[in-house]
Design a protein around this motif. Structure first.
Motif, short mmCIF file in Angstrom:
data_model
loop_
_atom_site.label_atom_id
_atom_site.label_comp_id
_atom_site.label_asym_id
_atom_site.label_seq_id
_atom_site.Cartn_x
_atom_site.Cartn_y
_atom_site.Cartn_z
N LEU A 313 0.81 -1.22 0.00
CA LEU A 313 0.00 0.00 0.00
C LEU A 313 0.85 1.27 0.00
N ASP A 314 2.04 1.20 0.55
CA ASP A 314 2.93 2.37 0.57
C ASP A 314 3.73 2.51 -0.72
N THR A 315 3.59 1.54 -1.62
CA THR A 315 4.28 1.63 -2.90
C THR A 315 3.56 2.61 -3.80
N GLU A 316 4.27 3.60 -4.27
CA GLU A 316 3.67 4.61 -5.14
C GLU A 316 3.81 4.20 -6.61
N PRO A 317 2.77 4.44 -7.42
CA PRO A 317 2.88 4.15 -8.85
C PRO A 317 4.00 4.98 -9.48
N ILE A 318 4.81 4.35 -10.31
CA ILE A 318 5.87 5.09 -10.99
C ILE A 318 5.27 6.06 -11.99
N VAL A 319 4.22 5.60 -12.70
CA VAL A 319 3.52 6.45 -13.66
C VAL A 319 2.27 7.00 -12.98
N GLN A 320 2.21 8.32 -12.79
CA GLN A 320 1.09 8.94 -12.09
C GLN A 320 0.50 10.08 -12.91
N ASN A 321 -0.74 10.41 -12.61
CA ASN A 321 -1.35 11.59 -13.18
C ASN A 321 -0.62 12.84 -12.66
N PRO A 322 -0.44 13.87 -13.49
CA PRO A 322 0.14 15.12 -12.98
C PRO A 322 -0.82 15.82 -12.02
N GLU A 323 -0.32 16.80 -11.30
CA GLU A 323 -1.16 17.50 -10.32
C GLU A 323 -2.34 18.21 -10.99
N ASN A 324 -2.12 18.81 -12.13
CA ASN A 324 -3.18 19.50 -12.87
C ASN A 324 -3.27 18.92 -14.27
N PRO A 325 -3.85 17.72 -14.39
CA PRO A 325 -3.86 17.04 -15.69
C PRO A 325 -4.74 17.75 -16.72
N VAL A 326 -4.32 17.65 -17.97
CA VAL A 326 -5.11 18.18 -19.08
C VAL A 326 -6.04 17.08 -19.56
N SER A 327 -7.32 17.37 -19.64
CA SER A 327 -8.30 16.38 -20.07
C SER A 327 -8.64 16.61 -21.54
N LEU A 328 -8.41 15.58 -22.36
CA LEU A 328 -8.74 15.66 -23.79
C LEU A 328 -9.96 14.80 -24.04
N GLU A 329 -11.08 15.44 -24.22
CA GLU A 329 -12.33 14.70 -24.38
C GLU A 329 -12.54 14.18 -25.80
N ASN A 330 -11.92 14.83 -26.78
CA ASN A 330 -12.16 14.44 -28.17
C ASN A 330 -10.88 14.63 -28.96
N ILE A 331 -10.01 13.63 -28.94
CA ILE A 331 -8.71 13.75 -29.58
C ILE A 331 -8.83 13.53 -31.09
N THR A 332 -7.84 14.04 -31.82
CA THR A 332 -7.80 13.83 -33.28
C THR A 332 -6.94 12.63 -33.64
N GLY A 333 -5.95 12.32 -32.78
CA GLY A 333 -5.11 11.14 -33.02
C GLY A 333 -3.74 11.45 -33.60
N SER A 334 -3.28 12.69 -33.48
CA SER A 334 -1.94 13.04 -33.92
C SER A 334 -0.92 12.58 -32.88
N ILE A 335 0.11 11.84 -33.33
CA ILE A 335 1.11 11.28 -32.41
C ILE A 335 2.50 11.71 -32.87
N GLN A 336 3.33 12.13 -31.90
CA GLN A 336 4.74 12.42 -32.19
C GLN A 336 5.62 11.77 -31.13
N PHE A 337 6.60 11.01 -31.60
CA PHE A 337 7.67 10.51 -30.73
C PHE A 337 8.89 11.39 -31.01
N GLU A 338 9.42 12.04 -29.97
CA GLU A 338 10.54 12.95 -30.14
C GLU A 338 11.74 12.48 -29.34
N ASN A 339 12.70 11.84 -30.04
CA ASN A 339 13.96 11.39 -29.41
C ASN A 339 13.70 10.56 -28.16
N VAL A 340 12.81 9.58 -28.28
CA VAL A 340 12.40 8.76 -27.13
C VAL A 340 13.37 7.60 -26.93
N SER A 341 13.85 7.47 -25.70
CA SER A 341 14.69 6.33 -25.30
C SER A 341 14.09 5.72 -24.05
N PHE A 342 14.22 4.39 -23.93
CA PHE A 342 13.66 3.70 -22.77
C PHE A 342 14.41 2.40 -22.55
#
Length: 581
Positions: A313-342
């Protein structure tokens, strides 16, 4: 007792009921303290006063008081039991919700059986503590303090004999309670290991049977459960000593009380009724003292269970919502990957990946096994965050978005299709819980699933079995596709979605997929040419890097890795099920 402070917060919604229950419990305990006094008066009425009327009156008083005590006891037992189970239920729900909120990395590093053990065994220990410990502590505290005050008033000399047993009991409880906590934690750990083996075998039973490894798995499970038995015996050696030790002290003190009290009666220093009442109070006191020792051991055991549960229970999710998340109710589907490494820990998976996808485009990800195709999909779905670089959706960094708002507009058909153990209907409706019957059937038809579903005896109400084991691989995959179609997403992700289909089924479903993909941004991870040759953009990956991009014809003319994969028949339309990238 920090651990119990965490648990007792679940009692806040029921505080009024608990106050009433504690009041009933206090009255029950006080009535218990009155009973020996009535018995004393009855004995004196018979032996000393020889008064029949007084005896009759006291008898009726005793009956009425016992009746009241029973009513109060039933009330507090029910309320405490109800609230204890309710608190445990709330706790299980929060634990389950928290588990779901954790990032994918948590599940990669934990074994399912271990989590199940925390959910069942450890929380059961906590439940027992919640139901029994608070009630017993209050009841026995009132009884002990009240009885001590009364016997001190009745005969301070005899009271001194009783108080002699308290110091050794406290030392005994402290020393053995700590050891019991250690053994309890070791026992729960070993039970968790046994549950891990059980869960692995049950989920992989086909592999176990095909390799005839039943004896091996039996030995593996026996080793774990035998070790758990040894830990249980270690715990038993301590807990088994409590009862006889306390009982022995009780009999010793009782014998001393009878011996010394008998002398006082013969010398006229006290009456037979007072000696009888004192002896009853001594027995009443013995109960709380013994109970406190057992409660201490239960508390130590519960503390271990709470610590194990709160480790998760004390384990925090590594991926979390930001404090003030932006809500996109109707997306168009444009995607950009910019110099992504993982990468995972020190192992890089994809390196400096960049590409743009316009709304409505179909993008195919191809490459050898381990090239990073599925990793790109996981990053797009924000199962993980990249170590460096940015992924944008409609121009927004997805780390700034409300995860629910954008994931609700993405439909996923994974490579490994696992269905829930309910009906076909429930599995398809998972894409849209409030869908109509017409929408349900339309999605199944587009996925080429309607025909085989209606041919089953119970149709859409057919139970698919654990993880869909009653269906073939192709049938499971088509239900998963129908689920994604029903969701009607703006972005579609097909992670080798047709890999479990034979050529006939794939050709039948292709038209439905093309209809679904129209005007939707679609990512396809596939090893079959027929699913990608019409893609607007084919991204070829190798060792985590993009080595080629383009369309099928251009890539074939370039004679690069894509051409090599095709000519080696790793992208051949007739490739057999289970082979490929």
């Amino acid at each position: 007792m920090k651990e119990f402070h965490n648990i007792l917060k679940y009692a806040k919604p029921y505080i009024k009921s608990l106050i009433f229950a504690f009041l009933c419990l206090a009255l029950t305990s006080l009535i218990n303290l009155v009973l020996p006094l009535i018995v004393r008066n009855m004995i004196n009425a018979v032996i000393v006063l020889k008064n029949n009327e007084m005896l009759d009156s006291l008898a009726w008083d005793l009956i009425i008081i016992i009746g009241l005590q029973a009513a109060f006891a039933v009330t507090h037992n029910y309320i405490f039991g109800f609230v204890g189970h309710r608190m445990t239920t709330d706790f299980r729900i929060e634990f389950f919700s928290h588990i779901q909120s954790l990032s994918l990395r948590f599940f990669q590093e934990r074994r399912v059986g271990e989590i199940l053990s925390r959910m069942s065994n450890d929380i059961s220990v906590i439940q027992n503590a919640l139901v029994t410990i608070p009630v017993a502590l209050l009841r026995q505290s009132i009884t002990l303090l009240g009885a001590l005050a009364i016997i001190l008033y009745l005969n301070w000399k005899l009271t001194g004999l009783i108080l002699l047993i308290l110091p050794p009991l406290m030392i005994f409880a402290r020393v053995f309670g700590r050891r019991l906590k250690v053994f309890s934690e070791k026992l729960q750990d070993q039970v968790a290991q046994a549950v891990v083996v059980l869960e692995e075998v049950m989920s992989s039973i086909k592999i176990v049977k095909s390799f005839t490894r039943e004896p091996y798995e039996r030995n593996r499970f026996q080793e774990k459960i035998e070790t758990a038995f040894e830990r249980a015996v270690d715990k038993l050696k301590i807990s088994a000593f409590f009862g006889p030790f306390i009982l022995g002290l009780t009999f010793l003190v009782s014998a001393l009380l009878i011996w010394y009290g008998g002398y006082q009666v013969m010398q006229g220093a006290t009456t037979p009724g007072e000696l009888a009442a004192f002896f009853l109070y001594a027995l009443i006191i013995a109960g709380p003292i013994g109970t406190f020792v057992r409660l201490y051991t239960q508390i130590q055991e519960a503390r271990g269970a709470i610590q194990r549960v709160y480790e998760i229970l004390d384990t925090e999710p590594i991926v979390q919502n930001p404090e003030n998340p932006v809500s996109l109710e109707n997306i168009t589907g444009s995607i950009q990957f910019e110099n992504v490494s993982f990468g995972y820990q020190d192992t890089g998976v994809i390196h400096d990946v960049s590409f743009d996808v316009l709304p409505g485009q179909t993008v195919a990800l191809v490459g050898p096994s381990g090239a990073g195709k599925s990793t790109i999909i996981k990053l797009l779905l924000r199962f993980f965050d990249p170590n460096s670089g940015t992924i944008r959706l409609d121009g927004h960094d997805i780390r700034t978005l409300d995860r629910k708002s954008f994931l609700s507009q993405i439909g996923l058909v994974p490579q490994e299709t696992l269905l829930f153990g309910g009906t076909v209907r429930e599995n398809i409706l998972y894409g849209k819980l409030d869908a109509t019957e017409a929408e349900l059937e339309e999605a199944a038809q587009k996925a080429n699933a309607h025909e085989f579903i209606t041919n089953m005896e119970k149709g859409y109400d057919t139970i698919v079995g654990e993880k869909g084991t009653k269906l073939s691989g192709g049938e499971r995959q088509r239900i998963a596709i129908a689920r994604a179609i029903l969701k009607d997403p703006k972005i579609l992700v097909l992670d080798e979605a047709t890999s479990s289909l034979d050529n006939r089924s794939e050709s039948l479903i292709q038209e439905g997929l093309e209809t679904l993909m129209a005007h939707r941004t679609t990512f396809i991870v596939a090893h079959r040419l027929s699913t990608i040759h019409k893609a607007d953009q084919i991204i070829v990956l190798d060792k985590g890097c993009i080595v080629e991009t383009g369309q099928h014809e251009n890539l074939m003319n370039n004679k690069g890795l894509y051409h090599t994969l095709y000519t080696m028949k790793m992208l051949d339309p007739t490739v057999h099920e289970g082979s490929g990238l």
